[in-house]
Scaffold this motif. Structure first.
Motif, mmCIF file in Angstrom:
data_model
loop_
_atom_site.group_PDB
_atom_site.id
_atom_site.type_symbol
_atom_site.label_atom_id
_atom_site.label_comp_id
_atom_site.label_asym_id
_atom_site.label_seq_id
_atom_site.Cartn_x
_atom_site.Cartn_y
_atom_site.Cartn_z
ATOM 1 N N GLY A 185 0.738 -1.059 0.031
ATOM 2 C CA GLY A 185 -0.070 -0.031 -0.028
ATOM 3 C C GLY A 185 0.810 1.201 -0.127
ATOM 4 N N ALA A 186 1.948 1.319 0.734
ATOM 5 C CA ALA A 186 2.820 2.489 0.793
ATOM 6 C C ALA A 186 3.286 2.614 -0.479
ATOM 7 C CB ALA A 186 3.880 2.358 1.963
ATOM 8 N N LEU A 187 3.826 1.784 -0.937
ATOM 9 C CA LEU A 187 4.459 1.683 -2.419
ATOM 10 C C LEU A 187 3.633 2.101 -3.597
ATOM 11 C CD1 LEU A 187 6.778 -1.500 -2.310
ATOM 12 C CD2 LEU A 187 7.555 0.841 -2.294
ATOM 13 N N LEU A 188 2.170 1.764 -3.446
ATOM 14 C CA LEU A 188 1.292 1.866 -4.581
ATOM 15 C C LEU A 188 1.121 3.523 -4.177
ATOM 16 C CD1 LEU A 188 -0.674 1.620 -6.684
ATOM 17 C CD2 LEU A 188 -2.323 0.736 -4.852
ATOM 18 N N ALA A 189 0.843 3.970 -3.039
ATOM 19 C CA ALA A 189 0.764 5.544 -2.722
ATOM 20 C C ALA A 189 2.149 6.421 -3.186
ATOM 21 C CB ALA A 189 0.591 5.852 -1.178
ATOM 22 N N LEU A 190 3.135 5.622 -2.949
ATOM 23 C CA LEU A 190 4.316 6.483 -3.915
ATOM 24 C C LEU A 190 4.240 6.542 -5.233
ATOM 25 C CD1 LEU A 190 7.101 7.550 -3.107
ATOM 26 C CD2 LEU A 190 8.107 5.398 -3.192
ATOM 27 N N GLY A 191 3.796 5.507 -5.913
ATOM 28 C CA GLY A 191 3.548 5.519 -7.168
ATOM 29 C C GLY A 191 2.531 6.391 -7.644
ATOM 30 N N GLY A 192 1.539 6.587 -6.667
ATOM 31 C CA GLY A 192 0.406 7.729 -7.222
ATOM 32 C C GLY A 192 0.982 9.076 -7.047
ATOM 33 N N LEU A 193 1.948 9.267 -5.968
ATOM 34 C CA LEU A 193 2.431 10.667 -5.856
ATOM 35 C C LEU A 193 3.369 10.841 -6.955
ATOM 36 C CD1 LEU A 193 3.572 10.518 -2.234
ATOM 37 C CD2 LEU A 193 1.675 12.019 -3.111
ATOM 38 N N ALA A 194 4.234 9.720 -7.473
ATOM 39 C CA ALA A 194 5.021 9.963 -8.718
ATOM 40 C C ALA A 194 4.191 10.352 -9.962
ATOM 41 C CB ALA A 194 5.667 8.718 -8.917
ATOM 42 N N THR A 195 2.842 9.749 -10.175
ATOM 43 C CA THR A 195 2.021 10.287 -11.046
ATOM 44 C C THR A 195 1.536 11.572 -11.132
ATOM 45 O OG1 THR A 195 1.209 7.716 -11.150
ATOM 46 C CG2 THR A 195 -0.112 9.388 -12.322
ATOM 47 N N VAL A 196 1.454 12.032 -9.839
ATOM 48 C CA VAL A 196 0.868 13.494 -9.851
ATOM 49 C C VAL A 196 2.141 14.474 -10.127
ATOM 50 C CG1 VAL A 196 0.177 15.034 -7.881
ATOM 51 C CG2 VAL A 196 -1.049 12.967 -7.947
ATOM 52 N N ALA A 197 3.317 14.121 -9.719
ATOM 53 C CA ALA A 197 4.491 15.106 -9.941
ATOM 54 C C ALA A 197 4.698 14.924 -11.539
ATOM 55 C CB ALA A 197 5.404 14.359 -9.271
ATOM 56 N N PHE A 198 4.263 13.807 -12.244
ATOM 57 C CA PHE A 198 4.592 13.516 -13.580
ATOM 58 C C PHE A 198 3.833 14.390 -14.177
ATOM 59 C CE2 PHE A 198 4.076 11.564 -17.636
ATOM 60 C CZ PHE A 198 5.291 11.150 -17.898
ATOM 61 N N THR A 199 2.434 14.248 -13.761
ATOM 62 C CA THR A 199 1.407 14.947 -14.480
ATOM 63 C C THR A 199 1.545 16.428 -14.620
ATOM 64 O OG1 THR A 199 -0.194 13.307 -14.022
ATOM 65 C CG2 THR A 199 -1.078 15.164 -14.768
ATOM 66 N N ILE A 200 1.914 16.964 -13.581
ATOM 67 C CA ILE A 200 2.252 18.605 -13.318
ATOM 68 C C ILE A 200 3.249 18.815 -13.967
ATOM 69 C CG2 ILE A 200 3.081 20.126 -11.482
ATOM 70 C CD1 ILE A 200 1.427 19.021 -9.581
ATOM 71 N N GLY A 201 4.354 18.243 -14.211
ATOM 72 C CA GLY A 201 5.758 18.467 -15.058
ATOM 73 C C GLY A 201 5.232 18.442 -16.416
#
Length: 371
Positions: free
Chosen positions: A226-242
């Motif tokens: 669950g923690a790793l999946l949440a980290l992947g979600g945060l990476a997706t948010v950062a990716f999208t903003i980039g």
């Protein structure tokens, strides 16, 4: 019986994925046909003569030029025959329907059929296409459109080299301004190490689904996934903003508007992964199903949708290409890993329920009347 809920869950997963595919189609159109990566770097090197309040830059991995005009005067972008093509000023953005560039620049390949009214020698016919004082457009002068690389690149593809210098003319009143730039070949990176890293991380995360459910180890691994999946979600948010920042979004308001209009479904996928990860961290019921669904969505719509960045030297991000590739690998690994772990845990739960199910009583044979 747990098998029936599992079958229903599988149907829900497939329906949800199909809906996300349909809803994600508009997001894929963000920036129209802007590439996910390229090996040609376009850059604006000068505005000659310079104008205070007038800026031009390359956005979306070179797919478009962006002009911002805060001079308080109208500035025209000239088309391929020197005709007025775009006009940007206090009244908004206008397009000349008589300019061939109006039609050729609708796609990055420039393969749009010209309208019968297109005539670069005719008087302009202006129509407003946007408010504000900025515009973006494909410009063939700053692009390499051939599917094959230039001859000098084919002869030595492993060396960075200049393809050509380019100029896009503007008109400010009766004076011509040149937007000068360069187009360079940048050798692509080796994607193999990135795929190896993503695969090994996927296997490690998915293997957590083998831990026995209901045990202390099973609880820890569930929370870890669950923690790793949440980290992947945060990476997706950062990716999208980039990506939005690279596409020319200006300030927080511009980023939010760009996300809503273009990348909203990728953003929601990332937020969904964060929520599912938090659900697993809280050890809630149905966390396995949430991990599988959110992981599949993350892998498909944020990971595999952007794998071109692993093998392209120029990417549509404001951050360095290496940072973009790290984000893609993290998204791929956590998404597919959570999907694998969730499926393994659901399968184990199904087998356990089948094994412990009490035997059903044998029905009595029907009574027959003696003859």
């Amino acid at each position: 019986m747990i098998l029936v809920p599992l079958r229903r869950a599988a149907v829900v997963v497939m329906a949800a994925l199909a809906a996300l595919v349909a809803l994600a189609a508009p997001a894929a159109a963000h920036g129209a046909d802007a590439p996910d990566g390229t090996d040609y770097r376009a850059e604006v090197t000068a505005l000659a003569p310079a104008r205070s309040g007038l800026t031009v830059r390359v956005v979306e991995a070179g797919a478009r030029l962006e002009l911002i005009n805060r001079t308080g005067r109208d500035v025209e972008v000239l088309g391929y025959s020197g005709e007025p093509y775009l006009r940007v000023g206090p009244g908004g953005v206008y397009e000349n329907s008589r300019s061939p560039a109006t039609y050729l620049n609708q796609t990055i390949a420039g393969d749009t059929t010209l309208s019968p009214e297109a005539d670069p020698a005719a008087a302009p016919v202006w129509s407003r296409i946007a408010k504000g004082q900025s515009t973006r457009w494909h410009d063939q002068r700053a692009l390499w459109l051939d599917s094959s690389p230039p001859a000098q690149v084919s002869a030595d593809p492993g060396r960075p080299q200049r393809v050509r210098d380019w100029v896009v003319p503007l008109r400010d009143g009766d004076q011509t301004i040149e937007v000068r730039g360069t187009l360079d070949w940048v050798p692509p990176p080796d994607a193999y190490p990135w795929w190896v890293a993503a695969t090994l991380a996927f296997l490690a995360i998915a293997a957590a689904g083998l831990a026995p459910a209901g045990t202390a180890t099973g609880v820890r691994t569930l929370r870890g996934v669950g923690a790793l999946l949440a980290l992947g979600g945060l990476a997706t948010v950062a990716f999208t903003i980039g990506r939005e920042l690279d596409a020319g979004a200006d300030g927080l308001g511009g980023v939010l508007l760009g996300l809503i209009n273009g990348q909203v479904w990728m953003l929601l996928t990332g937020l969904g992964a964060i929520a599912a990860g938090g659900y697993a961290l809280a050890r809630r019921e149905a966390a396995d199903f949430a991990l599988a669904l959110a992981g599949a969505s993350l892998a498909i719509f944020a990971g595999f949708a952007n794998v071109a960045m692993l093998s392209r030297s120029v990417v549509p991000m404001v951050w360095p290409p290496t940072a973009a590739r790290v984000l893609v690998v993290l998204i791929l690994a956590t998404g597919t890993g959570a999907l694998g772990a969730g499926i393994l845990r659901l399968h184990a739960a199904s087998r356990a329920a089948t094994t412990t199910r009490p035997p059903q009583p044998t029905p009595n044979p029907p009574l027959t009347r003696p003859r």
